[in-house]
Motif scaffolding. Structure first.
Motif, mmCIF file in Angstrom:
data_model
loop_
_atom_site.group_PDB
_atom_site.id
_atom_site.type_symbol
_atom_site.label_atom_id
_atom_site.label_comp_id
_atom_site.label_asym_id
_atom_site.label_seq_id
_atom_site.Cartn_x
_atom_site.Cartn_y
_atom_site.Cartn_z
ATOM 1 N N VAL A 68 78.656 28.677 101.139
ATOM 2 C CA VAL A 68 77.725 29.233 100.144
ATOM 3 C C VAL A 68 77.966 28.589 98.784
ATOM 4 O O VAL A 68 77.021 28.278 98.050
ATOM 5 N N ASP A 69 79.230 28.371 98.439
ATOM 6 C CA ASP A 69 79.557 27.749 97.147
ATOM 7 C C ASP A 69 78.949 26.344 97.068
ATOM 8 O O ASP A 69 78.419 25.949 96.024
ATOM 9 N N HIS A 70 79.031 25.600 98.159
ATOM 10 C CA HIS A 70 78.414 24.265 98.182
ATOM 11 C C HIS A 70 76.885 24.363 98.074
ATOM 12 O O HIS A 70 76.258 23.561 97.393
ATOM 13 N N VAL A 71 76.317 25.366 98.737
ATOM 14 C CA VAL A 71 74.863 25.549 98.684
ATOM 15 C C VAL A 71 74.406 25.840 97.260
ATOM 16 O O VAL A 71 73.459 25.213 96.752
ATOM 17 N N VAL A 72 75.077 26.794 96.596
ATOM 18 C CA VAL A 72 74.627 27.186 95.254
ATOM 19 C C VAL A 72 74.823 26.063 94.238
ATOM 20 O O VAL A 72 74.123 26.009 93.216
ATOM 21 N N HIS A 73 75.753 25.145 94.527
ATOM 22 C CA HIS A 73 75.956 24.009 93.622
ATOM 23 C C HIS A 73 75.226 22.751 94.108
ATOM 24 O O HIS A 73 75.462 21.654 93.613
ATOM 25 N N PHE A 96 74.932 36.211 100.602
ATOM 26 C CA PHE A 96 73.777 36.146 99.697
ATOM 27 C C PHE A 96 73.366 37.548 99.226
ATOM 28 O O PHE A 96 72.905 37.711 98.101
ATOM 29 N N ARG A 97 73.558 38.556 100.081
ATOM 30 C CA ARG A 97 73.286 39.937 99.644
ATOM 31 C C ARG A 97 74.238 40.338 98.529
ATOM 32 O O ARG A 97 73.848 41.004 97.562
ATOM 33 N N ILE A 98 75.507 39.922 98.666
ATOM 34 C CA ILE A 98 76.491 40.223 97.619
ATOM 35 C C ILE A 98 76.090 39.552 96.312
ATOM 36 O O ILE A 98 76.146 40.170 95.237
ATOM 37 N N LEU A 99 75.648 38.293 96.390
ATOM 38 C CA LEU A 99 75.212 37.586 95.172
ATOM 39 C C LEU A 99 74.073 38.341 94.500
ATOM 40 O O LEU A 99 74.060 38.513 93.271
ATOM 41 N N TYR A 100 73.118 38.784 95.312
ATOM 42 C CA TYR A 100 71.967 39.505 94.755
ATOM 43 C C TYR A 100 72.392 40.850 94.162
ATOM 44 O O TYR A 100 71.978 41.208 93.049
ATOM 45 N N GLN A 101 73.208 41.596 94.891
ATOM 46 C CA GLN A 101 73.637 42.926 94.429
ATOM 47 C C GLN A 101 74.467 42.827 93.145
ATOM 48 O O GLN A 101 74.287 43.623 92.220
ATOM 49 N N VAL A 102 75.367 41.845 93.092
ATOM 50 C CA VAL A 102 76.188 41.659 91.885
ATOM 51 C C VAL A 102 75.305 41.297 90.702
ATOM 52 O O VAL A 102 75.475 41.819 89.589
ATOM 53 N N LYS A 103 74.349 40.417 90.936
ATOM 54 C CA LYS A 103 73.429 39.995 89.861
ATOM 55 C C LYS A 103 72.624 41.190 89.352
ATOM 56 O O LYS A 103 72.472 41.387 88.139
ATOM 57 N N GLU A 104 72.128 42.003 90.281
ATOM 58 C CA GLU A 104 71.306 43.162 89.921
ATOM 59 C C GLU A 104 72.124 44.211 89.175
ATOM 60 O O GLU A 104 71.678 44.752 88.148
ATOM 61 N N LEU A 105 73.334 44.509 89.657
ATOM 62 C CA LEU A 105 74.176 45.524 89.015
ATOM 63 C C LEU A 105 74.677 45.052 87.650
ATOM 64 O O LEU A 105 74.799 45.849 86.715
ATOM 65 N N SER A 106 74.958 43.750 87.532
ATOM 66 C CA SER A 106 75.377 43.196 86.235
ATOM 67 C C SER A 106 74.260 43.350 85.211
ATOM 68 O O SER A 106 74.492 43.679 84.046
ATOM 69 N N LYS A 107 73.037 43.124 85.669
ATOM 70 C CA LYS A 107 71.872 43.248 84.789
ATOM 71 C C LYS A 107 71.716 44.687 84.295
ATOM 72 O O LYS A 107 71.235 44.930 83.194
ATOM 73 N N ALA A 150 81.096 35.855 92.610
ATOM 74 C CA ALA A 150 79.688 36.081 92.943
ATOM 75 C C ALA A 150 78.828 36.068 91.688
ATOM 76 O O ALA A 150 77.690 35.577 91.693
ATOM 77 N N ASN A 151 79.371 36.605 90.606
ATOM 78 C CA ASN A 151 78.657 36.620 89.335
ATOM 79 C C ASN A 151 78.406 35.192 88.851
ATOM 80 O O ASN A 151 77.318 34.865 88.354
ATOM 81 N N GLN A 152 79.426 34.341 89.012
ATOM 82 C CA GLN A 152 79.290 32.942 88.596
ATOM 83 C C GLN A 152 78.269 32.212 89.471
ATOM 84 O O GLN A 152 77.424 31.468 88.973
ATOM 85 N N GLN A 153 78.356 32.434 90.789
ATOM 86 C CA GLN A 153 77.443 31.761 91.713
ATOM 87 C C GLN A 153 76.007 32.258 91.538
ATOM 88 O O GLN A 153 75.057 31.473 91.579
ATOM 89 N N PHE A 169 70.942 31.019 90.584
ATOM 90 C CA PHE A 169 69.672 31.356 91.228
ATOM 91 C C PHE A 169 69.061 32.585 90.567
ATOM 92 O O PHE A 169 69.774 33.434 90.034
ATOM 93 N N SER A 170 67.749 32.695 90.651
ATOM 94 C CA SER A 170 67.075 33.905 90.175
ATOM 95 C C SER A 170 67.141 34.959 91.272
ATOM 96 O O SER A 170 67.430 34.658 92.434
ATOM 97 N N GLU A 171 66.842 36.218 90.898
ATOM 98 C CA GLU A 171 66.804 37.288 91.902
ATOM 99 C C GLU A 171 65.775 36.961 92.979
ATOM 100 O O GLU A 171 66.002 37.209 94.172
ATOM 101 N N LYS A 172 64.658 36.389 92.557
ATOM 102 C CA LYS A 172 63.580 36.053 93.494
ATOM 103 C C LYS A 172 64.060 35.031 94.528
ATOM 104 O O LYS A 172 63.761 35.153 95.730
#
Length: 340
Positions: free
Chosen positions: A223-228, A259-270, A292-295, A299-302
């Motif tokens: 996942v780290d390679h994908v996001v970068h 990817f669910r963790i990335l989305y959930q962390v992004k949403e909760l941080s917001k 997860a916050n860094q990764q 990407f956007s939530e969408k």
């Protein structure tokens, strides 16, 4: 009181007559118990001055009787009671416990006895009188997952036992690889310390060479390679997993979870949640939240929701025979790294 604070008090010989150790980190609970025993008893005293009672099988009155007994040929007696379900809202034991006698002992403990209550539960029933009394009179330790600062300090203390040092990058990588699995981390630190030798330093390279990876950790790297947008590296990790005969459906499931963790962390941080609050809400390690916050920032939530949907669709196509499973994952990885 925190685990590290209590350990410091025990090390200095500052004991409490009653300890209440509760929480889900059983390793930390066992660490405190071992610290107490090793500090106040010699091995020759174990048979005479150390007693353990399983309260799902034994009434607490027997433990209290033991606690009231003067130590034999020693300064202290240690009495440990485990699994006190009467402290929770779900007491399923059939043993009758004399809680009045226990309340009396809590209010007037024997100074020469260290009475340890081990409650390996996430929560206690705060409405109960016995819980309120214990929390008021005992030394209470919540054995809960470490936050980033606590983990850092614990790692520093751990390596000191072996007279070695550890770099900041090695600590981060070790936590990334093993999360909050303290038993595994403790074992790896012992192995790494023996490898570098007394006076040596555990660095990032040493951790990479010596610490075995799990499928979950490899998926995290994928996942780290994908996001970068590192397509070659992402595919290399994937092919290595296939070479190790890992089932593509399992890899897909772990990818979706990440990817669910990335989305959930992004949403909760917001929403203004702190790193520690997010970790508690999602029941993951604070360091995982940090990464997860860094990764997630890449990407956007969408886009993250689109990845989750595509993985669900890929899972459906594989299970209905519409596409070969390895090819399906290859296509997902290639498409994901191409997202702008």
């Amino acid at each position: 009181m925190s685990f590290l604070q209590v350990q410091k008090k025990i090390k200095s010989g500052n004991f409490s007559p009653i300890y209440l150790l509760y929480g889900t980190e059983v390793f930390l609970i066992e660490e405190i118990i071992h610290s107490i025993i090793n500090k106040v008893l010699t091995e020759d005293e174990y048979d005479f001055n150390l007693s353990t009672y399983e309260l799902k099988e034994t009434p607490i009155s027997l433990a209290i009787e033991e606690a009231l007994t003067i130590p034999f040929m020693g300064s202290y007696r240690v009495v440990i009671v485990k699994d006190p379900q009467f402290l929770t809202g779900k007491d399923q034991t059939k043993v009758e416990h004399d809680l009045k006698a226990f309340e009396s002992y809590i209010l007037n403990p024997v100074p020469e006895t260290i009475f340890v209550v081990v409650a390996p539960y996430e929560k206690l029933d705060e409405r109960k009188k016995i819980v309120k009394l214990l929390k008021k009179e005992a030394e209470v330790v919540a054995a809960l997952p470490f936050n980033e600062q606590e983990m850092d300090k614990w790692l520093e203390n751990r390596v000191k036992k072996y007279e070695v040092a550890i770099s900041a990058s090695a600590k981060e990588l070790l936590t990334q690889l093993l999360g909050n699995r303290l038993v595994m981390i403790a074992g790896e630190i012992e192995k790494l310390s023996l490898f570098v030798g007394r006076g040596g330093t555990i660095d990032e390279t040493t951790v990479q060479q010596m610490v075995s990876k799990t499928v979950e950790q490899d998926v995290f790297s994928l996942v780290d390679h994908v996001v970068h947008r590192r397509k070659q590296e992402a595919l290399q990790v994937f092919y290595e997993l296939i070479k190790q005969k890992e089932e593509p459906i399992k890899i897909l499931s772990l990818l979706a979870r990440q990817f669910r963790i990335l989305y959930q962390v992004k949403e909760l941080s917001k929403r203004g949640y702190s790193q520690q609050n997010i970790a508690g809400t999602l029941k993951i390690h604070p360091y995982v939240v940090k990464l997860a916050n860094q990764q997630g920032k890449l990407f956007s939530e969408k886009q993250l929701l689109k990845f989750i949907d595509e993985l669900a669709e890929t899972d459906y196509k594989i299970k209905t025979g519409k596409i070969e499973k390895q090819l399906a994952l290859e296509l997902f990885i290639i498409q994901a790294v191409s997202v702008v």
